[in-house]
Design a protein around this motif. Structure first.
Motif, PDB file in Angstrom:
ATOM      1  N   GLU A 194      45.921 -13.822  41.565  1.00 25.40           N
ATOM      2  CA  GLU A 194      45.164 -14.766  42.374  1.00 25.40           C
ATOM      3  C   GLU A 194      44.530 -15.836  41.490  1.00 25.40           C
ATOM      4  O   GLU A 194      44.118 -15.570  40.362  1.00 25.40           O
ATOM      5  CB  GLU A 194      44.061 -14.031  43.145  1.00 25.40           C
ATOM      6  CG  GLU A 194      44.573 -13.079  44.199  1.00 25.40           C
ATOM      7  CD  GLU A 194      43.431 -12.409  44.948  1.00 25.40           C
ATOM      8  OE1 GLU A 194      42.295 -12.927  44.868  1.00 25.40           O
ATOM      9  OE2 GLU A 194      43.682 -11.382  45.581  1.00 25.40           O
ATOM     10  N   ARG A 195      44.435 -17.022  42.044  1.00 24.82           N
ATOM     11  CA  ARG A 195      43.951 -18.164  41.270  1.00 24.82           C
ATOM     12  C   ARG A 195      42.584 -17.894  40.646  1.00 24.82           C
ATOM     13  O   ARG A 195      42.335 -18.240  39.497  1.00 24.82           O
ATOM     14  CB  ARG A 195      43.884 -19.406  42.167  1.00 24.82           C
ATOM     15  CG  ARG A 195      43.475 -20.663  41.424  1.00 24.82           C
ATOM     16  CD  ARG A 195      43.598 -21.884  42.315  1.00 24.82           C
ATOM     17  NE  ARG A 195      43.293 -23.102  41.600  1.00 24.82           N
ATOM     18  CZ  ARG A 195      43.377 -24.320  42.109  1.00 24.82           C
ATOM     19  NH1 ARG A 195      43.775 -24.463  43.376  1.00 24.82           N
ATOM     20  NH2 ARG A 195      43.081 -25.378  41.395  1.00 24.82           N
ATOM     21  N   SER A 196      41.695 -17.252  41.413  1.00 14.74           N
ATOM     22  CA  SER A 196      40.343 -17.002  40.912  1.00 14.74           C
ATOM     23  C   SER A 196      40.316 -15.999  39.765  1.00 14.74           C
ATOM     24  O   SER A 196      39.337 -15.929  39.018  1.00 14.74           O
ATOM     25  CB  SER A 196      39.457 -16.493  42.049  1.00 14.74           C
ATOM     26  OG  SER A 196      39.972 -15.270  42.573  1.00 14.74           O
ATOM     27  N   LEU A 197      41.402 -15.224  39.610  1.00 20.01           N
ATOM     28  CA  LEU A 197      41.454 -14.190  38.572  1.00 20.01           C
ATOM     29  C   LEU A 197      42.427 -14.542  37.453  1.00 20.01           C
ATOM     30  O   LEU A 197      42.615 -13.746  36.531  1.00 20.01           O
ATOM     31  CB  LEU A 197      41.865 -12.850  39.191  1.00 20.01           C
ATOM     32  CG  LEU A 197      40.976 -12.320  40.324  1.00 20.01           C
ATOM     33  CD1 LEU A 197      41.566 -11.031  40.885  1.00 20.01           C
ATOM     34  CD2 LEU A 197      39.552 -12.094  39.843  1.00 20.01           C
ATOM     35  N   ALA A 198      43.046 -15.722  37.524  1.00 20.32           N
ATOM     36  CA  ALA A 198      44.121 -16.057  36.593  1.00 20.32           C
ATOM     37  C   ALA A 198      43.657 -16.861  35.385  1.00 20.32           C
ATOM     38  O   ALA A 198      44.476 -17.267  34.567  1.00 20.32           O
ATOM     39  CB  ALA A 198      45.213 -16.842  37.325  1.00 20.32           C
ATOM     40  N   GLY A 199      42.366 -17.083  35.250  1.00 18.24           N
ATOM     41  CA  GLY A 199      41.874 -17.887  34.134  1.00 18.24           C
ATOM     42  C   GLY A 199      41.859 -17.133  32.822  1.00 18.24           C
ATOM     43  O   GLY A 199      41.906 -15.900  32.774  1.00 18.24           O
ATOM     44  N   TRP A 200      41.741 -17.884  31.733  1.00 22.92           N
ATOM     45  CA  TRP A 200      41.714 -17.278  30.413  1.00 22.92           C
ATOM     46  C   TRP A 200      40.370 -16.639  30.080  1.00 22.92           C
ATOM     47  O   TRP A 200      40.295 -15.750  29.240  1.00 22.92           O
ATOM     48  CB  TRP A 200      42.062 -18.327  29.354  1.00 22.92           C
ATOM     49  CG  TRP A 200      43.521 -18.364  29.035  1.00 22.92           C
ATOM     50  CD1 TRP A 200      44.431 -19.301  29.425  1.00 22.92           C
ATOM     51  CD2 TRP A 200      44.248 -17.398  28.268  1.00 22.92           C
ATOM     52  NE1 TRP A 200      45.683 -18.984  28.954  1.00 22.92           N
ATOM     53  CE2 TRP A 200      45.602 -17.831  28.235  1.00 22.92           C
ATOM     54  CE3 TRP A 200      43.899 -16.230  27.611  1.00 22.92           C
ATOM     55  CZ2 TRP A 200      46.585 -17.120  27.567  1.00 22.92           C
ATOM     56  CZ3 TRP A 200      44.883 -15.508  26.940  1.00 22.92           C
ATOM     57  CH2 TRP A 200      46.214 -15.954  26.929  1.00 22.92           C
ATOM     58  N   GLY A 201      39.280 -17.091  30.735  1.00 26.62           N
ATOM     59  CA  GLY A 201      37.970 -16.522  30.433  1.00 26.62           C
ATOM     60  C   GLY A 201      37.916 -15.028  30.709  1.00 26.62           C
ATOM     61  O   GLY A 201      37.449 -14.239  29.879  1.00 26.62           O
ATOM     62  N   ARG A 202      38.408 -14.631  31.877  1.00 24.83           N
ATOM     63  CA  ARG A 202      38.425 -13.211  32.227  1.00 24.83           C
ATOM     64  C   ARG A 202      39.333 -12.419  31.291  1.00 24.83           C
ATOM     65  O   ARG A 202      39.001 -11.308  30.856  1.00 24.83           O
ATOM     66  CB  ARG A 202      38.890 -13.066  33.671  1.00 24.83           C
ATOM     67  CG  ARG A 202      38.985 -11.640  34.176  1.00 24.83           C
ATOM     68  CD  ARG A 202      39.222 -11.611  35.679  1.00 24.83           C
ATOM     69  NE  ARG A 202      39.462 -10.252  36.147  1.00 24.83           N
ATOM     70  CZ  ARG A 202      40.673  -9.726  36.282  1.00 24.83           C
ATOM     71  NH1 ARG A 202      41.743 -10.452  35.992  1.00 24.83           N
ATOM     72  NH2 ARG A 202      40.815  -8.492  36.722  1.00 24.83           N
ATOM     73  N   MET A 332      47.082  -8.878  33.869  1.00 25.54           N
ATOM     74  CA  MET A 332      46.897  -9.834  32.774  1.00 25.54           C
ATOM     75  C   MET A 332      48.083  -9.835  31.811  1.00 25.54           C
ATOM     76  O   MET A 332      47.959 -10.242  30.660  1.00 25.54           O
ATOM     77  CB  MET A 332      45.624  -9.516  31.983  1.00 25.54           C
ATOM     78  CG  MET A 332      44.353  -9.569  32.780  1.00 25.54           C
ATOM     79  SD  MET A 332      42.895  -9.295  31.736  1.00 25.54           S
ATOM     80  CE  MET A 332      41.616  -9.108  32.964  1.00 25.54           C
ATOM     81  N   ARG A 333      49.232  -9.373  32.277  1.00 21.64           N
ATOM     82  CA  ARG A 333      50.371  -9.214  31.371  1.00 21.64           C
ATOM     83  C   ARG A 333      50.795 -10.527  30.724  1.00 21.64           C
ATOM     84  O   ARG A 333      51.086 -10.584  29.532  1.00 21.64           O
ATOM     85  CB  ARG A 333      51.547  -8.609  32.148  1.00 21.64           C
ATOM     86  CG  ARG A 333      51.332  -7.154  32.518  1.00 21.64           C
ATOM     87  CD  ARG A 333      52.380  -6.660  33.500  1.00 21.64           C
ATOM     88  NE  ARG A 333      52.208  -5.240  33.779  1.00 21.64           N
ATOM     89  CZ  ARG A 333      52.850  -4.592  34.744  1.00 21.64           C
ATOM     90  NH1 ARG A 333      53.693  -5.253  35.534  1.00 21.64           N
ATOM     91  NH2 ARG A 333      52.644  -3.304  34.938  1.00 21.64           N
ATOM     92  N   GLY A 334      50.833 -11.586  31.519  1.00 24.49           N
ATOM     93  CA  GLY A 334      51.237 -12.869  30.966  1.00 24.49           C
ATOM     94  C   GLY A 334      50.267 -13.360  29.914  1.00 24.49           C
ATOM     95  O   GLY A 334      50.662 -13.833  28.851  1.00 24.49           O
ATOM     96  N   ARG A 335      48.955 -13.252  30.188  1.00 22.85           N
ATOM     97  CA  ARG A 335      47.963 -13.760  29.245  1.00 22.85           C
ATOM     98  C   ARG A 335      47.863 -12.892  27.999  1.00 22.85           C
ATOM     99  O   ARG A 335      47.650 -13.395  26.900  1.00 22.85           O
ATOM    100  CB  ARG A 335      46.608 -13.887  29.950  1.00 22.85           C
ATOM    101  CG  ARG A 335      46.524 -15.111  30.872  1.00 22.85           C
ATOM    102  CD  ARG A 335      45.394 -15.005  31.868  1.00 22.85           C
ATOM    103  NE  ARG A 335      45.696 -14.008  32.896  1.00 22.85           N
ATOM    104  CZ  ARG A 335      44.814 -13.566  33.787  1.00 22.85           C
ATOM    105  NH1 ARG A 335      43.571 -14.029  33.766  1.00 22.85           N
ATOM    106  NH2 ARG A 335      45.172 -12.675  34.697  1.00 22.85           N
ATOM    107  N   TYR A 336      48.018 -11.577  28.143  1.00 26.00           N
ATOM    108  CA  TYR A 336      48.051 -10.713  26.957  1.00 26.00           C
ATOM    109  C   TYR A 336      49.258 -11.072  26.081  1.00 26.00           C
ATOM    110  O   TYR A 336      49.147 -11.165  24.855  1.00 26.00           O
ATOM    111  CB  TYR A 336      48.115  -9.242  27.371  1.00 26.00           C
ATOM    112  CG  TYR A 336      46.776  -8.532  27.311  1.00 26.00           C
ATOM    113  CD1 TYR A 336      46.534  -7.548  26.374  1.00 26.00           C
ATOM    114  CD2 TYR A 336      45.759  -8.852  28.196  1.00 26.00           C
ATOM    115  CE1 TYR A 336      45.315  -6.883  26.318  1.00 26.00           C
ATOM    116  CE2 TYR A 336      44.529  -8.206  28.161  1.00 26.00           C
ATOM    117  CZ  TYR A 336      44.315  -7.223  27.215  1.00 26.00           C
ATOM    118  OH  TYR A 336      43.098  -6.581  27.155  1.00 26.00           O
ATOM    119  N   ALA A 337      50.417 -11.254  26.709  1.00 26.59           N
ATOM    120  CA  ALA A 337      51.604 -11.651  25.948  1.00 26.59           C
ATOM    121  C   ALA A 337      51.392 -13.018  25.314  1.00 26.59           C
ATOM    122  O   ALA A 337      51.813 -13.268  24.176  1.00 26.59           O
ATOM    123  CB  ALA A 337      52.836 -11.675  26.854  1.00 26.59           C
TER     124      ALA A 337
END
Length: 399
Positions: A194-202, A332-337
């Motif tokens: 979801e857009r609200s959860l897709a940011g890098w801060g989280r 968060m798989r994409g951001r962790y990768a």
């Protein structure tokens, strides 16, 4: 062993095999990057300038890690991969017309920014498609496709480079665009956040608390330096040793051949070894292999060096992706990768800026530095705080 292999094979869905096939074609066509330093120097620029161009490509990769990781979670894996591949192919064609190192560096940056943004969504899509207990096998299959393409690509590129560098860029661009079309047409979007959860801060708050993952990312910075040196300083050292350029392509292709032949058998034999120990052994072996080409080595030394380097790569890389995936939250798989890609990009930038300058000043000192960095990476990953996941999660199923 065979039943475990068969079970993992059957667990891989059709979209995964589409990804594997497209990856093979794309990796076969990776002609430019292994010969980028030679292309730059043959246009009248220095080895240091060539290092700037390599560093610029890697700097683009830093931005690509953040961009690709965010887009993969936000708009989908396949769209991100497709845009990256098609855009990267176009950049390769532009680069073929550049001569001055300043222009080459600028185009290299944008090529890296666009092309490298495909890595995070690729890794994330495999995690989406493949059950946890079969991911190690899936990553091994994907690496087999990558290295099968790499087995043939550089050898062909070496012969083309002796005739016209333009064809390196043309084939590289065409295969990238093919991959992009395949991704857009036949690959699923995968999980979206979801857009609200897709940011890098989280994601950053999660990563900051994940100390084993931070230790792995730190070691990847050092290992990225080594890996880039094998495909930047190594070809220049080969050429300066007065050896035919097409043999350099064969030597680089040997890397892929050995991976294809040995990765799954070696992983099966060592499957009971602790994950971090295997990573550490791989890192030390990769770094130490450079000591074999100190001085003025004959051609066999280059082939022995790349062989030992590849064994270290197999020990480390066959587990590294699955280990990293086991540490990442599902949403968060994409951001962790992407963050892990940022670590790789950081090491690549430093390798281009500092490693090439060090090589130009004193190749022996450059090779000794590589050996030291391999040892440092091993210490970091072994003594990274936190408990590693169960080996059953990240080890290669017997095959």
């Amino acid at each position: 062993m065979f039943s475990s292999f068969l079970s993992s094979y059957r667990a891989l869905p059709p979209p995964f095999w589409v990804l594997v096939g497209a990856t093979f074609v794309n990796r076969f066509g990776v002609f430019v990057i292994p010969f980028l330093t030679i292309f730059v120097t043959r246009n009248g620029n220095s080895a240091v300038h060539a290092g700037y161009c390599v560093a610029a490509y890697a700097a683009g990769g830093l931005g690509a890690a953040w961009l690709g990781g965010w887009l993969a979670d936000r708009i989908g894996r396949n769209v991100t991969m497709g845009m990256a591949a098609i855009g990267g192919g176009a950049c390769m064609l532009v680069m073929s017309q550049c001569v001055q190192w300043q222009t080459l560096a600028m185009v290299s940056f944008f090529t890296g920014l666009i092309t490298e943004s495909s890595h995070a969504p690729t890794s994330a899509l495999i995690q989406d498609l493949v059950p946890l207990e079969h991911r190690m096998f899936a990553y091994a299959v994907q690496r087999f496709a990558v290295n099968l393409g790499w087995s043939f690509g550089p050898a062909v590129a070496g012969f083309l480079a002796e005739r016209s560098f333009f064809w390196l860029f043309a084939v590289d661009g065409a295969t990238s665009m093919f991959f992009g079309v395949m991704a857009l047409r036949w690959l699923p979007p995968g999980n979206r956040t979801e857009r609200s959860l897709a940011g890098w801060g989280r994601a950053w708050r999660s990563i900051r608390a994940n100390r084993p993952f931070l230790a792995l990312a730190g070691s990847c910075i050092l290992v990225s330096w080594l890996f880039r040196q094998a495909f930047s300083a190594f070809p220049l050292h080969f050429e300066r040793s007065g050896l035919p350029m097409h043999w350099c392509g064969v030597a680089l292709a040997l890397n892929g051949v050995i991976v294809c032949l040995l990765e799954i058998p070696l992983a099966a034999v060592t499957r009971g070894w602790p994950v971090r120990i295997m990573l550490a052994l791989g890192y030390v072996t990769m770094g130490g292999s450079f000591l074999l080409i100190t001085g003025a080595p004959a051609m066999p030394a280059f082939f022995v060096m790349i062989s030992i380097f590849t064994v270290g790569e197999i020990m480390a890389f066959s587990r590294q992706q699955a280990y990293a995936a086991s540490l990442a939250p599902d949403d968060m798989r994409g951001r962790y990768a992407g963050f892990l890609g940022f670590g790789w990009g950081t090491g690549a930038v430093l390798s281009g800026l500092c490693g090439m300058a060090l090589f130009d000043a004193d190749p022996t000192l450059a090779w000794m530095t590589n050996a030291g960095l391999g040892l440092a990476a091993a210490v970091l990953v072994v003594y990274g705080t936190g408990r590693a996941p169960s080996p059953a999660v990240v080890e290669q199923p017997a095959g």
